[in-house]
Design a protein around this motif. Structure first.
Motif, PDB file in Angstrom:
ATOM      1  N   LYS A  70      44.242 -13.185   7.096  1.00 57.03           N
ATOM      2  CA  LYS A  70      42.876 -12.830   6.722  1.00 57.03           C
ATOM      3  C   LYS A  70      41.955 -14.045   6.795  1.00 57.03           C
ATOM      4  O   LYS A  70      42.326 -15.142   6.400  1.00 57.03           O
ATOM      5  CB  LYS A  70      42.851 -12.249   5.306  1.00 57.03           C
ATOM      6  N   GLN A  71      40.761 -13.832   7.295  1.00 56.97           N
ATOM      7  CA  GLN A  71      39.768 -14.896   7.400  1.00 56.97           C
ATOM      8  C   GLN A  71      38.788 -14.920   6.238  1.00 56.97           C
ATOM      9  O   GLN A  71      38.031 -15.877   6.060  1.00 56.97           O
ATOM     10  CB  GLN A  71      38.998 -14.745   8.713  1.00 56.97           C
ATOM     11  N   SER A  72      38.807 -13.885   5.426  1.00 57.95           N
ATOM     12  CA  SER A  72      37.991 -13.814   4.221  1.00 57.95           C
ATOM     13  C   SER A  72      38.663 -12.837   3.261  1.00 57.95           C
ATOM     14  O   SER A  72      39.629 -12.158   3.626  1.00 57.95           O
ATOM     15  CB  SER A  72      36.566 -13.361   4.543  1.00 57.95           C
ATOM     16  N   ALA A  73      38.152 -12.764   2.055  1.00 58.04           N
ATOM     17  CA  ALA A  73      38.792 -11.940   1.023  1.00 58.04           C
ATOM     18  C   ALA A  73      38.758 -10.452   1.355  1.00 58.04           C
ATOM     19  O   ALA A  73      39.686  -9.708   1.024  1.00 58.04           O
ATOM     20  CB  ALA A  73      38.128 -12.187  -0.323  1.00 58.04           C
ATOM     21  N   LYS A  74      37.690 -10.008   2.022  1.00 52.79           N
ATOM     22  CA  LYS A  74      37.571  -8.581   2.335  1.00 52.79           C
ATOM     23  C   LYS A  74      36.793  -8.388   3.626  1.00 52.79           C
ATOM     24  O   LYS A  74      36.038  -9.273   4.042  1.00 52.79           O
ATOM     25  CB  LYS A  74      36.889  -7.839   1.188  1.00 52.79           C
ATOM     26  N   PRO A  75      36.937  -7.231   4.253  1.00 51.93           N
ATOM     27  CA  PRO A  75      36.211  -6.967   5.509  1.00 51.93           C
ATOM     28  C   PRO A  75      34.705  -6.900   5.290  1.00 51.93           C
ATOM     29  O   PRO A  75      34.232  -6.527   4.214  1.00 51.93           O
ATOM     30  CB  PRO A  75      36.752  -5.606   5.951  1.00 51.93           C
ATOM     31  N   ALA A  76      33.953  -7.274   6.337  1.00 48.65           N
ATOM     32  CA  ALA A  76      32.494  -7.193   6.281  1.00 48.65           C
ATOM     33  C   ALA A  76      31.944  -6.165   7.263  1.00 48.65           C
ATOM     34  O   ALA A  76      30.786  -5.776   7.160  1.00 48.65           O
ATOM     35  CB  ALA A  76      31.881  -8.562   6.581  1.00 48.65           C
ATOM     36  N   LEU A  77      32.771  -5.721   8.223  1.00 47.60           N
ATOM     37  CA  LEU A  77      32.318  -4.724   9.192  1.00 47.60           C
ATOM     38  C   LEU A  77      32.103  -3.383   8.510  1.00 47.60           C
ATOM     39  O   LEU A  77      32.613  -3.133   7.414  1.00 47.60           O
ATOM     40  CB  LEU A  77      33.316  -4.592  10.328  1.00 47.60           C
ATOM     41  N   CYS A  78      31.346  -2.485   9.157  1.00 52.84           N
ATOM     42  CA  CYS A  78      31.052  -1.200   8.512  1.00 52.84           C
ATOM     43  C   CYS A  78      31.885  -0.057   9.072  1.00 52.84           C
ATOM     44  O   CYS A  78      31.954   1.011   8.453  1.00 52.84           O
ATOM     45  CB  CYS A  78      29.570  -0.880   8.609  1.00 52.84           C
TER      46      CYS A  78
END
Length: 363
Positions: A70-78
């Motif tokens: 993972k590159q961040s804690a949570k996804p940002a895409l919609c």
């Protein structure tokens, strides 16, 4: 029972498929990525904020989901659009399934789509807005909704809420301004012997400089650089401090704006792990990973700047070296695992710049 899903494009085209992941509708900018692997990294890349991501590779999910990727804690895409998804991943590192991951993070997915035809449309017509519907769409209503949609406060949505330490030990102290920073960049800096402190995107330059870092990194992130006027203002202040600066992705664009250059939206951007760039100093070609929809207009660079990398496919600006201040920037990801022919040498060059005369290396 599988639910029919509809993908309505801004140009009126409609694609039919099935819903997986979270059962919800979504509106966003539809973009495609050409990476054959790394879908976990794609799903958690902050630069995809507010976008519907289309995978051109036909089968996604076959090796599962891993926390370490993972590159961040949570996804940002919609929303997430694929040709086919694997229900039974097989890999010794697998810690979960794609469908479950999307449900947990409330990301709607769609599969069974003619992804090749959809990609051709985006390549020929350019990036466009789209809506994922879970019932037969009212085309007039969807058209009004898409026309009204704009991506706002993208950086604000993904930046850190407060400053934190990514790596406490290191002879060189770096400050990373988080516009949507990836974990891989932070790890790469730490691996090169740097103590890394991360600051929210809108931290005043004066506050960062008060910590006396040996260098500052302007990270990558989502959205239009022209919308980040505050960030450009603070970047301008950093440019007068006399310490080494590295711009990556959005940071590359913000640094260019701070130095008087211009940026523009690209037709469909660069998203994937196989973008070739040419080093203007040596003529060497490197294969890079990229994720951006805007570019620096090379013809507007000041006389005190030199275009250091050029995209082989379309000639767009991929890097800038500033001659009047200790600063450089690249549009692509400079992280590297040390493979031959990689661009990891750029981070080595930047760290060396920061190490010249720094007071902390001997501590």
């Amino acid at each position: 029972m599988e639910q029919t899903a509809y993908l309505v494009l801004e140009n009126g085209a409609v694609f039919t498929g099935k819903n997986f992941g979270f059962a919800a509708e979504a509106v966003g900018e539809l973009v495609f990525t050409t990476s054959m692997t790394g879908y976990v990294e794609t799903l958690t890349d902050p630069r995809f904020y507010g976008q519907m991501v289309l995978q051109t590779f036909p089968l996604i999910g076959n090796y599962g989901v891993m926390e370490a990727d993972k590159q961040s804690a949570k996804p940002a895409l919609c929303a997430y659009i694929v040709k086919e998804w694997c229900q039974e991943p097989s890999n010794f590192r697998s810690e979960g399934e794609l469908d479950t991951f999307l449900k947990q993070n409330k990301i709607p997915g769609m599969y069974g789509v003619e992804t090749r035809r959809l990609t051709r449309i985006l390549r020929e017509s350019g990036t466009m807005k789209a809506k994922l519907c879970l019932s037969e769409p009212d085309m007039e209503a969807v058209a009004r909704e898409l026309k009204a949609f704009t991506l706002q406060k993208a950086v604000e949505a993904v930046t850190a809420e407060k400053a934190y330490t990514a790596c406490a030990k290191g002879g060189i102290r770096l400050a990373v301004v988080d516009f949507g920073v990836s974990k891989s960049l932070l790890d790469a800096l730490a691996a090169r012997g740097c103590a890394v402190s991360v600051y929210p995107a809108f931290t005043p330059a004066q506050e960062i400089l008060a910590q006396k870092p040996d260098g500052v990194v302007l990270s990558g992130g989502p959205g239009d650089p022209l919308a980040e006027t505050g960030a450009v203002h603070e970047a301008t202040r950093l440019c007068t401090a006399g310490i080494p600066l590295l711009g990556v992705g959005l940071g590359h664009q913000l640094l260019a704006l701070a130095r008087g250059a211009k940026t523009r939206k690209m037709r469909h951007g660069h998203r994937g792990a196989s973008q070739p760039v040419r080093d203007t100093r040596t003529g060497a070609i490197y294969i890079t990973a990229q994720n951006h929809g805007y570019e620096v207009c090379s013809e507007t660079l000041p006389a005190t700047a030199r275009e250091s990398f050029i995209n082989v496919n379309d000639g767009s600006c991929e890097g800038v070296e500033y001659l009047d201040i200790p600063a450089l920037s690249v549009q692509f990801a400079p992280e590297s695992c040390g493979a031959p022919g990689s661009v990891g040498f750029l981070l080595n060059e930047f760290v060396a710049m920061c190490g010249e005369g720094n007071k902390h290396a001997a501590e």
